[in-house]
Design an enzyme around this catalytic site. Structure first.
Site, PDB file in Angstrom:
ATOM      1  CG  ASP A   5      -2.018   0.832   0.982  1.00  0.00           C
ATOM      2  OD1 ASP A   5      -2.165   1.504   0.312  1.00  0.00           O
ATOM      3  OD2 ASP A   5      -1.911   1.581   2.183  1.00  0.00           O
ATOM      4  CG  ASP A  44      -3.698   5.106  -1.946  1.00  0.00           C
ATOM      5  OD1 ASP A  44      -2.845   3.958  -1.841  1.00  0.00           O
ATOM      6  OD2 ASP A  44      -4.716   5.428  -1.289  1.00  0.00           O
TER       7      ASP A  44
END
Length: 509
Positions: A104, A298
């Site tokens: 992440d 992201d």
């Protein structure tokens, strides 16, 4: 993190009266826990064994495979898909306990399950590790529909298909959670790869990659390839994969040149978007609309998320240019799937989507383009007679998020040394012989504002605001004096996250 001038003033005043204070903020962790059939092998040819060494100014490729980083060892070290997340295997503690950890780039904590949970098969047992050491600090992250809590500790970590060596890492040991681990996932923790300012409970918790760079001496660069582009749904067990290259970029994983855009601010990986196009249609919005209040890259977000005004303009443009006259509003809102007869697909009815990013030469830009196969996404079939698709774009109340919908088309280089992000065509973003992404440039950026990201306030405006704040100074001091004689009532120190893209927001019903 950007705060308004007034909030900054009040925070400064509070610090003067109360000494050291602690700032707790929210980190949105996002993933669409859908169910995909994404069984596919990445066909990489002519892989080259290269070692990466730091030369003080960036990257240096060498043919000698004896360096700290061997890229060949890291190719295909990810499993998963955009629906359930891309994860890497790690060995934690002594003796090593192997866990799958979600990758992440939108958060900064390394957190692992440290207690049993019904939706995970195993967890990190701190009692079985002779090298685990608790710091005595607690940490908690709360989401709109889920949360986890635990303790901060330190232990040794190695990556079987990563850089050679063992590093001591800050670990958030998750002891309890609600709505964080979900059915159908195959990971037991999360690897936050963003900057220290996003670390919880504060930036003193050194993020994982910062520790790797400091302890192993590799360049402060990593790159990411996610290979779930255009794959259809079905089986819950088959997954695709990808590559997380720590220390640089592997040329066999991309085609053509790498195009770079500056990192505007080092918290999330914030970039500057200049404009969007639907087919050949420019949305013709003020470029600040695209970056309100930020635009980030992201890997933990499944969708391409756009500010509300931008999202509405994009949907209207798609409707105008698509060949489908009537389409349910629920499809655009993400509440309904579009289903066609088995073997048919809607991709030929939809236009390409393009995002223009400012180049490192700030007077120029380049554009990254995705085909409909990336944003009109196959989800599941119904009784073997229908194929269903979802819209891979959603609205956002807190900025643009360039998530897996876009990233699956590209090889993305996170060059933290030179404060830039690179985009190149991914070698695995191909379906039925058709490339699913494009990069073109350079283009002149003369037709857009010099600073689309907002940036710092100009000096005259700062003075005007300062004078205005003086008018309320007496009131602020009165409030502070009242606070001095009232009992301290602490706020939500867990930092509740109300982002619409929270971990469990986009669940397939």
């Amino acid at each position: 993190m950007a705060y308004s001038t007034f909030v900054s003033f009040v925070a400064f005043a509070l610090s003067l009266y109360f000494g050291v204070s602690y700032c707790y903020f929210s980190i949105p962790l996002k993933i669409y826990p859908g169910k995909y059939n994404v069984s596919s092998d990445v066909n990489l040819t002519s892989l080259r064994r290269v070692a990466l060494k730091s030369d003080g100014s960036g990257l240096s490729l060498a043919s000698d495979p004896t360096g700290t980083v061997n890229f060949l060892d890291m190719v295909n070290n990810l499993q998963g898909d955009s629906g359930r997340g891309y994860y890497i295997e790690m060995s934690i503690g002594t003796p090593g306990q192997k866990l799958n950890i979600l990758v992440d780039t939108g958060s900064s904590n390394f957190a692992v399950a440290a207690a049993p949970h019904q939706f995970i098969t195993h967890y990190f047992n701190t009692a079985l590790s002779s090298t685990y050491r608790s710091t005595g600090r607690t940490v908690a992250v709360r989401y709109t529909q889920g949360n986890w809590e635990g303790e901060l500790g330190i232990d040794s970590v190695s990556i079987p298909r990563g850089p050679n060596g063992t590093i001591n890492i800050n670990i958030a040991a998750i002891l309890s959670s609600d709505g964080f681990f979900l059915p159908g996932i195959n990971w037991q923790g999360i690897l936050g790869l963003a900057y220290p300012v996003l670390a919880r409970p504060d930036s003193s918790v050194e993020p994982f990659f910062n520790s790797v760079v400091r302890q192993l001496g590799i360049p402060d660069v990593f790159s990411l390839q996610m290979c779930g582009a255009g794959l259809s749904a079905g089986s819950e067990t088959d997954t695709t994969g990808g590559s997380l290259i720590m220390g640089g970029a592997e040329p066999s994983l991309y085609r053509g040149s790498v195009w770079y855009t500056p990192i505007i601010e080092e918290w999330y990986y914030q970039v500057e978007v200049l404009k969007l196009e639907v087919g050949d249609q420019n949305l013709n919005l003020d470029c600040r609309e695209y970056n309100m209040d930020k635009a980030i890259v992201d890997s933990g977000t499944t969708l391409l998320r756009l500010p509300v005004n931008v999202f509405n303009a994009l949907v209207e443009a798609i409707i105008r240019s698509s060949l489908i006259e009537e389409f349910s509003s629920g499809f655009w809102e993400g509440t309904k799937l579009a289903c066609l007869m088995k073997g048919e697909n809607p991709w030929r009815f939809f236009p390409k989507l393009s995002i223009y990013l400012r180049a490192t030469n700030t007077s120029e830009s380049f554009r990254v383009t995705i085909l409909p196969q990336l944003y009109i996404q196959p989800i599941t079939d119904v009784d073997g007679t229908l194929d269903c698709f979802r819209f891979g774009v959603s609205s956002s109340t807190n900025g643009m998020v360039i998530g897996a919908t876009v990233m699956e088309g590209f090889y993305v280089v996170f060059d933290r040394t030179q404060r830039r992000l690179g985009f190149a065509l991914s070698s695995c973003a191909v379906s039925d012989g058709v490339a699913l992404s494009e990069i073109e440039g350079p283009f002149s950026a003369a037709d857009v504002a010099a600073d689309c990201s907002g940036g710092p306030l100009k000096e005259p405006l700062v003075w005007m605001i300062s004078y205005a704040l003086m008018a309320v100074c007496a009131l602020a001091l009165l409030i502070l004096l009242l606070m001095l004689i009232l009992p301290c009532r602490c706020g939500n120190r867990n930092g509740e996250i109300t982002d619409e893209s929270s971990l469990v927001r986009h669940r397939i019903k």
